[in-house]
Design a protein around this motif. Structure first.
Motif, PDB file in Angstrom:
ATOM      1  N   PRO A  69       0.835  -1.162  -0.012  1.00 25.87           N
ATOM      2  CA  PRO A  69       0.168  -0.120  -0.052  1.00 25.87           C
ATOM      3  C   PRO A  69       0.841   1.305  -0.042  1.00 25.87           C
ATOM      4  N   LEU A  70       0.605   2.296  -0.803  1.00 29.99           N
ATOM      5  CA  LEU A  70       1.406   3.461  -0.984  1.00 29.99           C
ATOM      6  C   LEU A  70       0.695   4.515   0.064  1.00 29.99           C
ATOM      7  N   HIS A  71       1.650   5.101   0.713  1.00 27.92           N
ATOM      8  CA  HIS A  71       1.314   6.304   1.699  1.00 27.92           C
ATOM      9  C   HIS A  71       1.705   7.566   1.067  1.00 27.92           C
ATOM     10  N   VAL A  72       0.683   8.179   0.657  1.00 29.93           N
ATOM     11  CA  VAL A  72       0.896   9.606   0.168  1.00 29.93           C
ATOM     12  C   VAL A  72       0.728  10.593   1.133  1.00 29.93           C
ATOM     13  N   VAL A  73       1.570  11.480   1.254  1.00 32.33           N
ATOM     14  CA  VAL A  73       1.272  12.469   2.539  1.00 32.33           C
ATOM     15  C   VAL A  73       1.352  13.697   1.973  1.00 32.33           C
ATOM     16  N   MET A  74       0.526  14.645   2.269  1.00 32.09           N
ATOM     17  CA  MET A  74       0.527  15.979   1.927  1.00 32.09           C
ATOM     18  C   MET A  74       1.699  16.692   2.872  1.00 32.09           C
ATOM     19  N   ALA A  75       2.153  17.798   2.340  1.00 36.29           N
ATOM     20  CA  ALA A  75       3.235  18.637   3.069  1.00 36.29           C
ATOM     21  C   ALA A  75       2.803  18.657   4.627  1.00 36.29           C
ATOM     22  N   LYS A  76       1.596  19.179   4.842  1.00 33.74           N
ATOM     23  CA  LYS A  76       0.902  19.326   6.336  1.00 33.74           C
ATOM     24  C   LYS A  76       1.168  18.079   7.146  1.00 33.74           C
ATOM     25  N   GLU A  77       0.722  16.889   6.457  1.00 38.29           N
ATOM     26  CA  GLU A  77       0.778  15.488   7.141  1.00 38.29           C
ATOM     27  C   GLU A  77       2.288  15.477   7.286  1.00 38.29           C
ATOM     28  N   LEU A  78       3.241  15.562   6.352  1.00 38.10           N
ATOM     29  CA  LEU A  78       4.497  15.207   6.701  1.00 38.10           C
ATOM     30  C   LEU A  78       5.249  15.912   7.803  1.00 38.10           C
ATOM     31  N   PHE A  79       4.778  17.183   7.995  1.00 35.73           N
ATOM     32  CA  PHE A  79       5.016  18.004   9.146  1.00 35.73           C
ATOM     33  C   PHE A  79       4.590  17.512  10.394  1.00 35.73           C
ATOM     34  N   GLU A  80       3.485  16.902  10.246  1.00 37.52           N
ATOM     35  CA  GLU A  80       2.620  16.425  11.774  1.00 37.52           C
ATOM     36  C   GLU A  80       3.742  15.238  11.914  1.00 37.52           C
ATOM     37  N   ILE A  81       4.082  14.391  10.971  1.00 35.41           N
ATOM     38  CA  ILE A  81       4.974  13.117  11.381  1.00 35.41           C
ATOM     39  C   ILE A  81       6.245  13.760  11.817  1.00 35.41           C
ATOM     40  N   CYS A  82       6.864  14.816  11.243  1.00 36.72           N
ATOM     41  CA  CYS A  82       8.200  15.333  11.947  1.00 36.72           C
ATOM     42  C   CYS A  82       7.762  15.790  13.401  1.00 36.72           C
ATOM     43  N   ARG A  83       6.840  16.731  13.430  1.00 39.08           N
ATOM     44  CA  ARG A  83       6.318  17.148  14.737  1.00 39.08           C
ATOM     45  C   ARG A  83       6.414  16.201  15.767  1.00 39.08           C
ATOM     46  N   GLU A  84       5.548  15.142  15.646  1.00 43.46           N
ATOM     47  CA  GLU A  84       5.376  14.144  16.605  1.00 43.46           C
ATOM     48  C   GLU A  84       7.080  13.528  16.811  1.00 43.46           C
ATOM     49  N   LEU A  85       7.743  13.376  15.922  1.00 48.86           N
ATOM     50  CA  LEU A  85       9.078  12.750  16.108  1.00 48.86           C
ATOM     51  C   LEU A  85       9.934  13.636  17.152  1.00 48.86           C
ATOM     52  N   VAL A  86       9.523  14.989  16.799  1.00 50.86           N
ATOM     53  CA  VAL A  86      10.576  15.935  17.611  1.00 50.86           C
ATOM     54  C   VAL A  86       9.899  15.955  19.108  1.00 50.86           C
ATOM     55  N   CYS A  87       8.609  16.205  19.294  1.00 49.42           N
ATOM     56  CA  CYS A  87       7.970  16.695  20.378  1.00 49.42           C
ATOM     57  C   CYS A  87       7.618  15.863  21.299  1.00 49.42           C
ATOM     58  N   GLU A  88       7.128  14.474  20.578  1.00 51.28           N
ATOM     59  CA  GLU A  88       6.741  13.324  21.596  1.00 51.28           C
ATOM     60  C   GLU A  88       7.920  12.553  21.755  1.00 51.28           C
ATOM     61  N   GLN A  89       8.634  12.155  20.669  1.00 48.57           N
ATOM     62  CA  GLN A  89       9.827  11.078  20.791  1.00 48.57           C
ATOM     63  C   GLN A  89      11.077  11.821  21.056  1.00 48.57           C
ATOM     64  N   LYS A  90      10.945  13.059  21.045  1.00 45.34           N
ATOM     65  CA  LYS A  90      12.352  13.927  21.338  1.00 45.34           C
ATOM     66  C   LYS A  90      13.546  13.493  20.308  1.00 45.34           C
ATOM     67  N   VAL A  91      13.378  13.468  19.322  1.00 45.17           N
ATOM     68  CA  VAL A  91      14.593  12.905  18.427  1.00 45.17           C
ATOM     69  C   VAL A  91      15.499  14.204  18.307  1.00 45.17           C
TER      70      VAL A  91
END
Ligand code: SF4
Length: 300
Positions: free
Chosen positions: A85-107
């Motif tokens: 299955p392909l996961h197409v992401v819009m820019a806003k969604e990619l930002f949310e993915i990155c934001r979660e990595l930074v803010c929740e998982q503290k990467v």
């Protein structure tokens, strides 16, 4: 994006309607996201008791290269990723993915893996969101890139983490289907260095900026490795940072290439490490030979 000429293949196709060599559409496709603890120590750090930290790896789908020994082949090679299955992401969604990595998982950083074919979409993304993420952006690519394309990333990427695989165009075609490899990769590395220079670390030891060149030592191809290292030393001087990778193991289509259908042996790796030291690099990283195991590859 019309008439894509982003990478050295310069296919000239309109990716809205047709595919080029990478077979990727004009959309962001993400295959995998994870906190990654097996990158270089100044990129990943160590997993702490809370399970936070690491590098925020966003693995984009596909690749412009077709390495017969690719450890990520399930997400990089069209014959595999097209069946999933392909996961197409819009820019806003990619930002949310990155934001979660930074803010929740503290990467410690956002690590874009195989981003080259998406450069035209990642430039506006980074212009809009980089400052909101507040961590270094890592461009973790195969190095088979165009100088002009990379120039558009100036100021948007903090750390370049390219591969430098071959000093021999015939090897690059045989194992990765990358024509005129040496010209493209050396120009790309010089552009990256012009933009970010030598690695700079934060007070707590994480990379903030700089060029880190990865070289994977291939079994039976020690002269190739020596030429790659010599070029790096001559071009960028003794402060150039090389991560010498020993993690090669036979996988994917390497069975069709008997000369590389085996792991690297200790004696080979020792010879390359000694050569590296003889060249007089001031710093660098030697991956352990026991990294040549599939357990170090993310499960896709
Ligand atoms: S990114 Fe893909 S379509 Fe564009 S030039 Fe490279 S291989 Fe061709």
């Amino acid at each position: 994006m019309n008439f894509c000429t982003l990478c050295p293949f310069q296919c000239g196709v309109d990716r809205v309607h047709r595919f080029g060599v990478c077979q990727l559409p004009n959309k962001l496709l993400v295959s995998h996201v994870q906190q990654h603890f097996f990158e270089e120590p100044f990129i990943s750090g160590e997993c702490n008791n809370e399970g936070t930290g690491g590098s925020g790896a966003v693995f984009f789908t596909g690749c412009n290269g077709r390495c017969v020994y690719c450890q990520n082949y399930k997400i990089s090679q069209g014959e595999y990723w097209k069946k999933a299955p392909l996961h197409v992401v819009m820019a806003k969604e990619l930002f949310e993915i990155c934001r979660e990595l930074v803010c929740e998982q503290k990467v410690h950083n956002i690590n874009f893996v195989s981003p080259t074919s998406y450069t035209a979409l990642l430039i506006p993304f980074l212009k809009k969101y980089k400052s909101k993420l507040g961590v270094p952006i890592i461009w973790n690519s195969n190095g088979y890139e165009k100088r002009e394309t990379l120039q558009a990333l100036k100021g948007l990427v903090d750390v370049y983490l390219p591969d430098f695989k071959y000093f021999d165009d015939a090897m690059a075609v045989r194992y990765s289907k990358m024509p005129n490899y040496l010209k493209w990769v050396t120009e790309a590395l010089m552009e990256m260095f012009d933009q970010v220079g030598y690695p700079q670390l934060s007070a707590d030891g994480f990379i903030e900026k700089g060029l880190v060149i990865r070289h994977l030592v291939l079994p039976g191809h020690l002269e190739n490795s020596k030429k790659v290292l010599t070029w790096i030393r001559k071009t960028f001087g003794s402060k150039a940072y090389v991560a010498l990778m020993a993690q090669y193991y036979p996988i994917h289509r390497s069975i069709d290439f008997p000369e590389i259908h085996r792991k690297l042996i200790g004696e080979e790796y020792r010879e390359i490490k000694e050569y590296f030291l003889k060249l007089g690099f001031e710093d660098g990283l030697f991956q352990d030979l026991d990294a040549a195991d599939s357990c170090y590859t993310p499960e896709f």
